[in-house]
Structure formats: C-alpha cells, structure tokens
Design a protein around this motif. Sequence first.
Motif, PDB file in Angstrom:
ATOM      1  N   TYR A 174       7.121  37.838   1.027  1.00  0.00           N
ATOM      2  CA  TYR A 174       5.617  37.672   0.744  1.00  0.00           C
ATOM      3  C   TYR A 174       5.648  36.174   1.542  1.00  0.00           C
ATOM      4  O   TYR A 174       7.036  35.469   2.290  1.00  0.00           O
ATOM      5  CB  TYR A 174       5.414  37.553  -0.578  1.00  0.00           C
ATOM      6  N   GLN A 231       0.658  35.912  -7.459  1.00  0.00           N
ATOM      7  CA  GLN A 231      -0.557  35.435  -6.583  1.00  0.00           C
ATOM      8  C   GLN A 231      -0.284  35.548  -5.061  1.00  0.00           C
ATOM      9  O   GLN A 231      -1.968  35.778  -4.629  1.00  0.00           O
ATOM     10  CB  GLN A 231      -0.904  33.953  -7.484  1.00  0.00           C
ATOM     11  N   TYR A 232       0.612  35.569  -4.515  1.00  0.00           N
ATOM     12  CA  TYR A 232       1.172  35.041  -3.439  1.00  0.00           C
ATOM     13  C   TYR A 232       0.637  36.696  -2.440  1.00  0.00           C
ATOM     14  O   TYR A 232      -0.033  37.353  -1.670  1.00  0.00           O
ATOM     15  CB  TYR A 232       2.128  34.639  -2.359  1.00  0.00           C
ATOM     16  N   VAL A 268      -0.949  38.999  -4.495  1.00  0.00           N
ATOM     17  CA  VAL A 268      -2.107  39.250  -4.573  1.00  0.00           C
ATOM     18  C   VAL A 268      -2.912  38.812  -3.168  1.00  0.00           C
ATOM     19  O   VAL A 268      -3.905  40.046  -3.203  1.00  0.00           O
ATOM     20  CB  VAL A 268      -2.576  38.887  -6.011  1.00  0.00           C
ATOM     21  N   GLU A 269      -3.020  37.988  -2.870  1.00  0.00           N
ATOM     22  CA  GLU A 269      -3.307  37.283  -1.903  1.00  0.00           C
ATOM     23  C   GLU A 269      -3.413  38.371  -0.213  1.00  0.00           C
ATOM     24  O   GLU A 269      -4.369  39.030  -0.033  1.00  0.00           O
ATOM     25  CB  GLU A 269      -3.539  36.391  -1.730  1.00  0.00           C
ATOM     26  N   GLU A 270      -2.259  38.533   0.120  1.00  0.00           N
ATOM     27  CA  GLU A 270      -2.002  39.674   1.119  1.00  0.00           C
ATOM     28  C   GLU A 270      -2.492  40.886   1.117  1.00  0.00           C
ATOM     29  O   GLU A 270      -2.312  41.611   1.991  1.00  0.00           O
ATOM     30  CB  GLU A 270      -0.168  39.555   1.050  1.00  0.00           C
ATOM     31  N   LYS A 310      -5.057  42.022  -1.063  1.00  0.00           N
ATOM     32  CA  LYS A 310      -6.587  41.871  -1.371  1.00  0.00           C
ATOM     33  C   LYS A 310      -6.551  41.985   1.042  1.00  0.00           C
ATOM     34  O   LYS A 310      -8.076  42.397   1.005  1.00  0.00           O
ATOM     35  CB  LYS A 310      -7.136  40.992  -1.684  1.00  0.00           C
ATOM     36  N   ALA A 311      -5.795  40.574   1.387  1.00  0.00           N
ATOM     37  CA  ALA A 311      -6.385  40.455   3.063  1.00  0.00           C
ATOM     38  C   ALA A 311      -6.512  41.679   3.738  1.00  0.00           C
ATOM     39  O   ALA A 311      -7.195  43.081   4.625  1.00  0.00           O
ATOM     40  CB  ALA A 311      -5.554  40.118   3.642  1.00  0.00           C
ATOM     41  N   GLU A 367      -9.006  44.611   2.345  1.00  0.00           N
ATOM     42  CA  GLU A 367     -10.488  43.568   2.979  1.00  0.00           C
ATOM     43  C   GLU A 367     -10.216  42.977   3.888  1.00  0.00           C
ATOM     44  O   GLU A 367     -12.172  43.590   4.616  1.00  0.00           O
ATOM     45  CB  GLU A 367     -11.434  42.963   1.741  1.00  0.00           C
ATOM     46  N   LYS A 400      -3.901  37.744   7.902  1.00  0.00           N
ATOM     47  CA  LYS A 400      -3.055  37.263   6.567  1.00  0.00           C
ATOM     48  C   LYS A 400      -2.011  37.542   7.332  1.00  0.00           C
ATOM     49  O   LYS A 400      -1.596  39.287   7.397  1.00  0.00           O
ATOM     50  CB  LYS A 400      -3.419  37.546   5.419  1.00  0.00           C
ATOM     51  N   VAL A 408      -4.941  46.121  -7.027  1.00  0.00           N
ATOM     52  CA  VAL A 408      -5.596  44.876  -6.400  1.00  0.00           C
ATOM     53  C   VAL A 408      -7.244  45.989  -6.701  1.00  0.00           C
ATOM     54  O   VAL A 408      -8.340  45.640  -6.500  1.00  0.00           O
ATOM     55  CB  VAL A 408      -4.944  44.240  -4.508  1.00  0.00           C
TER      56      VAL A 408
END
Length: 829
Positions: free
Chosen positions: A461, A482-483, A485-487, A489-490, A493, A682, A777
């Motif tokens: 990550y 959390q990192y 999760v953001e990856e 989602k990227a 989306e 990302k 996610v």
Amino acid sequence: MKSHVKALVVGGGAVGTSIAYHLARAGWDDVMLLERDELTSGSTWHAAGLLPYFNMSYATTHIHDYSIKFYKTLEDETGLNAGFYVVGNLRMAQSRARMDEYMLYASTAETCGVPYEWLSPAQIKERYPLVRTEDLEGAIYHPTDGYINPADVTMAMAKGARQRGVMIERKWQVDGYHWTGDHWDVTCTKMVEKGGNLVPSDERVVIHAEHVVTATGNHAQRTAQLLGLKIPAIPVEHQYIVTEPDPALQEWRKSNPEHPVLRDADAKWYVREERGGWILGPYERNAPARFEYAVPDSFRADLFPLDLERIEEEYMSMIHRIPSSETVGLKDDYNGPICYTPDGNPLLGPAPGLRNMWLAEGFSFGITAAGGTGYYLAQLMVEGEAEIDMASLDPKRYGAWMTTEYAARKNEEAYEHVYILHHPDEEREACRALRTAPAYDRQKAAGAQFGQVNGWERPNYYAPKGFDDHAARSFRRGGWWQYAVEEAKAVREGVGLIDATAFTKHVVKGPGATQFLDWFTCNKLPKVGRINLTYALTSHGTTRTEYTIVRLAEHEYYLVSAGAWTAYDADYLRKAAEDKADEFGYIEIQDVTTQWGVFAIAGPKSRDVLNKLVKDAEPETVLSNKRFPWLSMREIELGMCPVRAIRVAYTGELGWELHHPIEMQNYLWDQLVGAGEEHGMKLVGARAQNWLRQEKSYRAFGTELGRDATPLEADLPRFVDLSKDFQGKEKLEQTGIRSTCVTLLIDGPEDADPWGREALYDGERRVGRLTSGGYSVVFGKSIGMGYVAPDLAQPGTRLKVKMFDQLWDAEVQADSPYDPSNAVIRKDG
C-alpha cells in the motif's frame, strides 16, 4: 546389507525414522534407513521434546496434530514407551494484541479440530499458584499436548519401522548420488571410531534406490552440495537451561499434577518441569547461525559453549513469572544447533530438477513435526498426493536467487521471531531489499510500503511520508487500513496503477507446445491473440498451478502465474514437458520472469489514461472493444515503450496488464504517472487488490486454489473442458464435489476484518473455513472466500464466522457479487 531398495531414507533422527516407518506402513516393502552415526545423534538428542500445537499454518497444524495423536499409539504397537507426558500447554498473554493473536490462531485450530480452552488470569492463578498473573491478560490452554522424550520416541518409531520390514543401518555416510534415468546409485562409506571422532573407512558400497529421501538435519548443506542444489536449511544456536530442584515446586507437586508446558510469548520463552526443577528455553535475539557450509567432521553429538549473557533478559523474566525459581541454581545447560529455514517452515517435498529425490530438511520443531511429516510425505510418495495441500512447505518456494548469506541471516531472524507477535500483515525486515524492479525507488519515494514475495519487493500500500508500517500492524484493522480503502475506491471509481512485476512468466513454444499444453491444462487453449484462464492439475485432479495463457503464435505461448511460485511452477512444467516430449515433439520452455515488468492499470478511467500515451495509426480506436476486446492481447506502443498489453484485470474493473521490457520500466512508469495526473490516478498496492478480487469472487492460488481441491470444487466449471483429455481428468471426475468454494459478505466487528484463516459455522456446527478475507469498499462490510459443504453453498445461505472468539453473521453470495454480468470490465470506449 541390501544393495537394491525401493526407498532409501538418509538420516536417522526423529524425522527420518518417521518417514521410514510410514513408507513401510503405506505398503512399500524394501525401505532402508542410513545413519552416519547413531540414531538421534543429530539435533534429536538435545531437543527439549516439546509438542506445541500452536501454528498459523493450516498444513503445519495438521502435521503437528497427526504427530501428537500418533505418538500416543506407539507403545501399544512397539512395546516401547515413547516418553509422552500429556501435561497440556499453557500459552500466556501479557497484552490484548497477544490475545488477539491467540484468538486468530484458535479459529485456525478449530478448522483442524484441535481442542483448546481460554483461561483468565484468575483461573491461571487458581490452577497454578506458582505462576505470577497480575500482569497477564489471559491464556490459551491445549489439554492434549505436552512434551516427549526425543530419543525414546525415535527409538519407538525405529522399532516400529523394523517390525514392518525397514532395514536400519548405522555408521554409513552417503558420499554421492547419481541418477541413472530410472533409479539412484547412492555411494556410501562405512564410518568408524578413531580418537573419539567419526572418520570414513575404506569400505564402500553402492545402493540402488528407486527413491531417496534426505532427512539430514544439520548436515543439509552437505546434502545440498552432493545434489547440486540450494537448500536454505542452516542451523541456529538454541540454548536451554535446567535448574536445580525448586522446593516450592516440589511441595506443590505432593498434591498436584505436573504443570503444563508454560509459554510466555511476550517474554520469548517456554518453561516446563524437569525432575523437581525447571527447564527454560528462550528464543533470544542475536543467536547465530552455524555450519553455513558444512558440519565439521569433529562435531558429533556435541554442544556449543553456553552464552548466558545472551539469554539474561529471558532468564530474569522467568524469575518474574515464577518467583520461586529465583533462588534455584542451574544444574545443566545446553546450546545446540537446531536447523531453521528463512520462514521457519520445513522444506518438505520433491527436490527441484531431480526425479524421485525427496527433501525433508530444515525442521526447527522436528519432534513435533516428525510423525506428521512421515505420514503426509509417505502419502505424497506412494499415492502421488497428500490429503492436505503441502505447497506451503515445498522446497521450491525458494528459487535459484537464494544464497547462503540470505539463508543464514533469514534463519537467524526466523529463530528470533518464534515468539514475536505474528501479525497477518507482518513483513520481516532481514535481507531487504534484495530483488527489486527498476521502479522500486520511484515507488518508495511515492510512499510505497513494501512486502516481499519470492524475494521481490512489492508495494502492499502507499502511505504519507514518515508512516511507520511496523507500528501499523494489527490483528484487527491496522494503521494502513484506511490507505488501502482509498486505493480500492480509486480503482472502483476512477483509476489505479498496480505493480505486478513479480508475476511468474514462462514462454512455451515448439512443435509439441500446443499438444502439450492442451494435455497439461484443463481449459481450452486460446486462439492466437487471445487469452484463457486455466489450470494445471495434479495426478489426483486437484489444482497444481493457475495460468493465464496468452497465445502468441500457432505454437508459442506466454504463461503467467503467481509470483510467489516461480521455481515451483517451473519445475512442474519442465518435468511434465520432458515426460511428454517423445509423444508430442520438441517443447522449449523459457523462464522470462525477470525479462518482463508488469503494471496493471484498472478503473473506469483506465482507458482515458492509456489514450494519452498510445501510439497508433488510429489511436481513437486502438483500445476499443472492436480492436481490443476483453480477454485478448495486443502488441501496442505507449510512448516509446513496446507493450504486450493484455485486457484483463484481477480487480474486476476495466483494465489492462501492461507487460513491458524490464529495462524500459522507469520510462513507462513516468509516462503512466504523468498521464494519470489529470484523471486522479492513484498508486495501488497488493492489499487493496486482494480485497477487490474477492468482490469478483476471483480465486487466488495458495488460498482458494491448491492441491487439496479440484477446480470443480473451487466452483470453476467454466474453466474445465471435460470434452478433451487432460492430466488429472479421471481423478477429477472421480473425486466429485466434497466441498464448494463460496464468497461471503460478513457483518463482523467494527474494527476488524477476517484474514482468511477463520472457521465457518452453521449454527453451532463447524462446516468449513475461510481461505481469504478482507474489506469490501462496494458493500461497506467485511468479505471473505472459503469452502463449505455443497448443500450450504447456495446464495442466501446464512452462516457464522468465528472471529475473536465470537460468531459473526455471514451470508453466501452468488459468484461475483460486484458486477456479476461483467458489464464494467467489458465497457467499450
């Protein structure tokens, strides 16, 4: 002494004698065991004889479980008392994190049927008043294990082996191996006593053996040299001390049974009773590797000098935990070599590149593992496969890149890490970074937190500058969560870029390539320019390797498989091709893993990023469905970089794998990162990718896919072409469906997700286990994959997952809960 045998076992410790015994029990008549000195004269004689169940590995837990049950039967069979003291095992915890570790382990133990119970500090104190408990959080207690006399159990197995016809010959040293094409010629020298040393005599014999098993313990490096192999089994010093009798213990024992084996993992030691006193066995820092190249001829059943300063911290912590031991003197001390491997697991299975040569080396817990090792290795040799998946122990999990220096330093680390917190997200630091792709420095500068796969550095990550990965580890949702999760989602989306350079890559070509691969794998072969997902099976119809096959030409194929298994896959592929060359014609196999880098770009905006870089006469259509459909390969140009682009995405999004010449990787990386800026691209690591593939029910080799289940049991009938003949087909059809792979959405704890080691329940009945786990996610909850009975595999079935000693609701999903129609991945543009 016989000159022709079915199987020759080299090494007369606990492991070797068990293998000889179980081969005979499995029906092989001509089995011989050779020992260069006396039975048990290696590490067996000075082993403490502990039999711990505790292990995070599914396969190793089964091996230990078999051993413990098997040893209890030896006296009835042989008349020899194996010296098994079933006193139990109390593993104490000083922190909540340690209790979390035990609860994850306990769920794994449940999947293997291993009994345990929980004790609070008050219950520990009530049962064992000599133990200080005010700083403990609790403990896990195994009532059925304990300790055993290593020499006694070895002699009992040796007697059992002799009763079954095994020939055991002592004072014979193996000095050479030669493969004739159908058997091994093994040159042996008679060893004799001279001045207290064991030296070779002039007497030599050659034994002709159809199969050879090496169980040479501390002499593994000599074995490696004789066979021309790299075997990363090197001993590390292990000390333990025996105290004088403890009056408080003696008084307590007048009216109480023996203490269980006590383990204070946070203090890094085990303690057990020994003749009214205590044995302390620490796993301290800075224990050195020994015999990195060979055991000296003068070293027999010998020991090293004790280094009390090195274990002072552990000794003082024993006094803290058992205060009565403070005034007790030391009676005996032992500092002997115990073989280790870089990951602490033994090397068990077929030797790389050799026929009918089997390795059983690198046993750091050899007494615990010996019984099960013999049982499962005998299955592998006699029947062709074991009932459990042995891949995690296979010697070929280490490739030709492995060196003596790497093995020695990693083995020292493995020893030191016996009692550390074994976080599922643990990444060990020794010998890093070693194998790096060209973009490593760029990724590191971007915040990549790396894991190691087959020696390769791979981003797990990405985190902000100064982030401490070690401090972020947890049995729950770690600081990295959390990192990831953001990856994830990227990718769902927008667009993400993943480094997959560690993938194993082979080229298979030649006049016999097409017929060979058609037989070697169970799916139809793709047409030129297309790809297929397929499986190479074992002779028993279970999954040996997962391949993405790209057909480059009529008789040329590009095979991509898991990065962790390069040598494992290559060995099986090459041996199968050799076996079939006379039937199918010339087959050339090239390992091109290090020649090609791989980036995976995925997400709804992935085509937009590539469109900025692609060079083509008609750039507006080059990435369209018409010219570049899903599951196809095209040779394209991204800027100045030639790319073998494959339209497939392990994340289940619109995407491409970009296979490129490794020497152009930094150029391509810079181009992709630059083109992705305006689209918010990302950088994405392996942990987010692992979550995303579960949303698509994509099975992974080593978890859902392995040698204990067929592709049909993995619920992958669409990748099995039963209209053709292929290796393992008959056994696959005979096996039927014993269990079924499913995807589950899980309403778990708010601060944790499953790791893929947890037990599954239907009410109060255990019905299966998870093989993967993580966070979704898309659905905003935990997700997992695993195996259950076929009647429980229907979508909508409500089950429970065991996490942190509680049962949590889970529901079986239809395959591919995210985008089940694959509309997203097929999107045109």
